[in-house]
Every structure is written in C-alpha cells, then in structure tokens.
Design a protein around this motif. Structure first.
Motif, PDB file in Angstrom:
ATOM      1  N   ASN A 124      -1.341  -1.273  -9.031  1.00 20.60           N
ATOM      2  CA  ASN A 124      -2.706  -0.791  -8.573  1.00 20.60           C
ATOM      3  C   ASN A 124      -2.562   0.232  -7.286  1.00 20.60           C
ATOM      4  O   ASN A 124      -3.613   0.909  -7.315  1.00 20.60           O
ATOM      5  CB  ASN A 124      -3.258  -2.267  -8.228  1.00 20.60           C
ATOM      6  CG  ASN A 124      -3.495  -2.982  -9.306  1.00 20.60           C
ATOM      7  OD1 ASN A 124      -3.821  -2.488 -10.406  1.00 20.60           O
ATOM      8  ND2 ASN A 124      -3.810  -4.267  -9.260  1.00 20.60           N
ATOM      9  N   TRP A 125      -1.640   0.092  -6.696  1.00 22.93           N
ATOM     10  CA  TRP A 125      -1.266   1.237  -5.637  1.00 22.93           C
ATOM     11  C   TRP A 125      -1.378   2.510  -6.536  1.00 22.93           C
ATOM     12  O   TRP A 125      -1.951   3.708  -6.053  1.00 22.93           O
ATOM     13  CB  TRP A 125      -0.323   1.162  -4.692  1.00 22.93           C
ATOM     14  CG  TRP A 125       0.126   2.270  -3.965  1.00 22.93           C
ATOM     15  CD1 TRP A 125      -0.536   2.781  -3.031  1.00 22.93           C
ATOM     16  CD2 TRP A 125       1.089   3.296  -4.368  1.00 22.93           C
ATOM     17  NE1 TRP A 125      -0.001   4.133  -2.374  1.00 22.93           N
ATOM     18  CE2 TRP A 125       1.141   4.475  -3.508  1.00 22.93           C
ATOM     19  CE3 TRP A 125       2.190   3.332  -5.540  1.00 22.93           C
ATOM     20  CZ2 TRP A 125       1.863   5.378  -3.382  1.00 22.93           C
ATOM     21  CZ3 TRP A 125       3.037   4.627  -5.318  1.00 22.93           C
ATOM     22  CH2 TRP A 125       2.604   5.661  -4.361  1.00 22.93           C
ATOM     23  N   VAL A 126      -0.374   2.806  -7.507  1.00 23.54           N
ATOM     24  CA  VAL A 126      -0.271   4.062  -8.265  1.00 23.54           C
ATOM     25  C   VAL A 126      -1.913   4.342  -8.875  1.00 23.54           C
ATOM     26  O   VAL A 126      -2.159   5.474  -8.943  1.00 23.54           O
ATOM     27  CB  VAL A 126       0.607   3.773  -9.447  1.00 23.54           C
ATOM     28  CG1 VAL A 126       0.470   4.776 -10.562  1.00 23.54           C
ATOM     29  CG2 VAL A 126       1.936   3.752  -8.865  1.00 23.54           C
ATOM     30  N   ILE A 127      -2.556   3.372  -9.384  1.00 29.25           N
ATOM     31  CA  ILE A 127      -3.909   3.699 -10.173  1.00 29.25           C
ATOM     32  C   ILE A 127      -5.135   3.951  -9.138  1.00 29.25           C
ATOM     33  O   ILE A 127      -5.719   5.055  -9.197  1.00 29.25           O
ATOM     34  CB  ILE A 127      -4.277   2.266 -10.773  1.00 29.25           C
ATOM     35  CG1 ILE A 127      -3.413   1.990 -12.062  1.00 29.25           C
ATOM     36  CG2 ILE A 127      -5.628   2.421 -11.298  1.00 29.25           C
ATOM     37  CD1 ILE A 127      -3.451   0.627 -12.510  1.00 29.25           C
ATOM     38  N   ARG A 128      -4.858   3.429  -8.062  1.00 27.60           N
ATOM     39  CA  ARG A 128      -5.936   3.534  -6.968  1.00 27.60           C
ATOM     40  C   ARG A 128      -5.789   4.629  -6.008  1.00 27.60           C
ATOM     41  O   ARG A 128      -6.537   5.341  -5.616  1.00 27.60           O
ATOM     42  CB  ARG A 128      -6.116   2.137  -5.972  1.00 27.60           C
ATOM     43  CG  ARG A 128      -7.164   2.063  -5.143  1.00 27.60           C
ATOM     44  CD  ARG A 128      -6.929   0.872  -4.168  1.00 27.60           C
ATOM     45  NE  ARG A 128      -5.624   0.631  -3.405  1.00 27.60           N
ATOM     46  CZ  ARG A 128      -4.690  -0.196  -3.900  1.00 27.60           C
ATOM     47  NH1 ARG A 128      -5.061  -1.190  -4.745  1.00 27.60           N
ATOM     48  NH2 ARG A 128      -3.639  -0.152  -3.148  1.00 27.60           N
ATOM     49  N   ASP A 129      -4.482   4.677  -5.658  1.00 27.36           N
ATOM     50  CA  ASP A 129      -4.201   5.694  -4.616  1.00 27.36           C
ATOM     51  C   ASP A 129      -3.498   6.970  -4.986  1.00 27.36           C
ATOM     52  O   ASP A 129      -3.180   7.974  -4.318  1.00 27.36           O
ATOM     53  CB  ASP A 129      -3.492   5.148  -3.480  1.00 27.36           C
ATOM     54  CG  ASP A 129      -4.281   4.096  -2.901  1.00 27.36           C
ATOM     55  OD1 ASP A 129      -5.385   4.041  -2.843  1.00 27.36           O
ATOM     56  OD2 ASP A 129      -3.612   3.128  -2.008  1.00 27.36           O
ATOM     57  N   THR A 130      -3.296   7.188  -6.317  1.00 28.47           N
ATOM     58  CA  THR A 130      -2.512   8.383  -6.533  1.00 28.47           C
ATOM     59  C   THR A 130      -2.900   9.212  -8.058  1.00 28.47           C
ATOM     60  O   THR A 130      -3.883   8.565  -8.502  1.00 28.47           O
ATOM     61  CB  THR A 130      -0.888   8.062  -6.851  1.00 28.47           C
ATOM     62  OG1 THR A 130      -0.767   7.613  -8.371  1.00 28.47           O
ATOM     63  CG2 THR A 130      -0.350   7.330  -5.857  1.00 28.47           C
ATOM     64  N   LEU A 131      -2.548  10.107  -8.160  1.00 24.71           N
ATOM     65  CA  LEU A 131      -3.033  10.886  -9.577  1.00 24.71           C
ATOM     66  C   LEU A 131      -1.631  10.882 -10.474  1.00 24.71           C
ATOM     67  O   LEU A 131      -1.543  11.411 -11.412  1.00 24.71           O
ATOM     68  CB  LEU A 131      -3.337  12.356  -9.184  1.00 24.71           C
ATOM     69  CG  LEU A 131      -4.628  12.770  -8.421  1.00 24.71           C
ATOM     70  CD1 LEU A 131      -4.714  14.055  -8.086  1.00 24.71           C
ATOM     71  CD2 LEU A 131      -5.842  12.051  -8.963  1.00 24.71           C
ATOM     72  N   ILE A 132      -0.803   9.979 -10.326  1.00 28.00           N
ATOM     73  CA  ILE A 132       0.372   9.579 -11.072  1.00 28.00           C
ATOM     74  C   ILE A 132       0.011   9.167 -12.723  1.00 28.00           C
ATOM     75  O   ILE A 132       0.637   9.602 -13.468  1.00 28.00           O
ATOM     76  CB  ILE A 132       1.329   8.738 -10.407  1.00 28.00           C
ATOM     77  CG1 ILE A 132       1.844   9.358  -9.084  1.00 28.00           C
ATOM     78  CG2 ILE A 132       2.520   8.238 -11.511  1.00 28.00           C
ATOM     79  CD1 ILE A 132       2.756   8.381  -8.344  1.00 28.00           C
TER      80      ILE A 132
END
Length: 174
Positions: free
Chosen positions: A19-27
């Motif tokens: 959820n960090w990757v989904i919420r806070d990045t464009l990864i």
C-alpha cells in the motif's frame, strides 16, 4: 537478512509495503490499495514462490512471479514483482530477493523472467540491468497515475539455455 517463503502471518506487513508503493509512488500504476485478506490469498495461491525478505525480525520486502500472458505458448515465461519498504532500499535486499526468485523460477522450469517497470522508476531499470536483465522495449504512455502518463519499460532475462521443451506438452513447467 533472511529470504524465505511468505506465510499468511506476513500478510499484514506485506500489505503495508504494497500500500505504500500504491499510495505514495509511481512504481506501480495500481491505485486500489490491497487488503490483508487479498495478500493472504495471493500468498496461498503462489505458495513457496512468494518470497519475503526479513531483517531484524521485520518483513521488509517481497518478490513473486506469475503468468506473463495467457496461452500455453507463454508457459515458460513469467513476469515478476519485487517491492521493498522504504528503509530496505540500498541494502542489497532487493538483489537477494530477486536472485532467490530466479533460482525458484529455474527450478520450476521457467525460461524467461520479465520485468515491467514504470518509467518513473529509473533506479529499477539500473537494478535489473545490474542483475543481467536486458531492456527489450518501451510502451509509451500506457499507464496513467497522479495526473500523468507513464511509460512501461520491458526488461527480460533468459534464465536457462537448455534444450527446447516438448512441443506437444501443455503442462506447466515444474
């Protein structure tokens, strides 16, 4: 650091990373956050091919692979995912996870691993190149997130050069 198969008990920590990757990045181009139940189901589905990295008793990353495309002609090719918590970057954890995942893929009889990388993540392109992946294509503006169009960089690694599989086989490798 320990690399091991994920268990249902890891789902909460994996959910935080995902959820960090989904919420806070464009990864990733995903926008819907995952639930613990979804992660437990993914772990159960992938079994020992869903790996986690543990550091000082904390899950700090995960890697797994799945079908690249549908159709029996693609059964020897898989696309992988690898994500780390922010604190795990630059510590060799991603390298250890991907190398362990590659070993699992070879054991399963896979021939190629594919990485689909967001153009907003050039560090991942360099990471994969350092581990023997080759850029084989770029899909311009196929992703849209945070009000911007993003490319997908396709990279691949041929895992084994062994002889050709039985052309009449419809069985999955491994």
């Amino acid at each position: 650091m320990i690399i091991r198969a994920a268990t249902a008990a890891d789902a909460e920590a994996l959910c935080e990373i995902a959820n960090w990757v989904i919420r806070d990045t464009l990864i990733t181009f995903a926008s819907a956050q995952k639930t613990v139940a979804q992660l437990r189901a993914e772990i159960a589905e992938k079994g020992d091919d869903y790996l986690v990295a543990e550091l000082d008793g904390q899950v700090v990353g995960h890697a797994y692979y799945g079908a690249f495309r549908s159709g029996s002609g693609y059964r020897y090719t898989a696309e992988h995912t690898i994500h780390l918590s922010p604190a795990a970057h630059g510590r060799g954890i991603g390298r250890a996870l991907l190398q362990a995942l590659e070993q699992r893929a070879v054991t399963a009889g896979l021939h190629v691993l594919v990485a689909g990388i967001s153009s907003a993540n050039p560090g991942a392109v360099g990471f994969h190149a350092a581990l023997g992946f080759t850029e084989v294509g770029r899909l311009p503006e196929v992703g849209f997130k945070n009000c911007q169009w993003l490319d997908t960089v396709l990279m691949q690694k041929i895992l084994q050069q062994a002889g050709k599989p039985d052309p009449d086989s419809t069985e999955k490798p491994g």
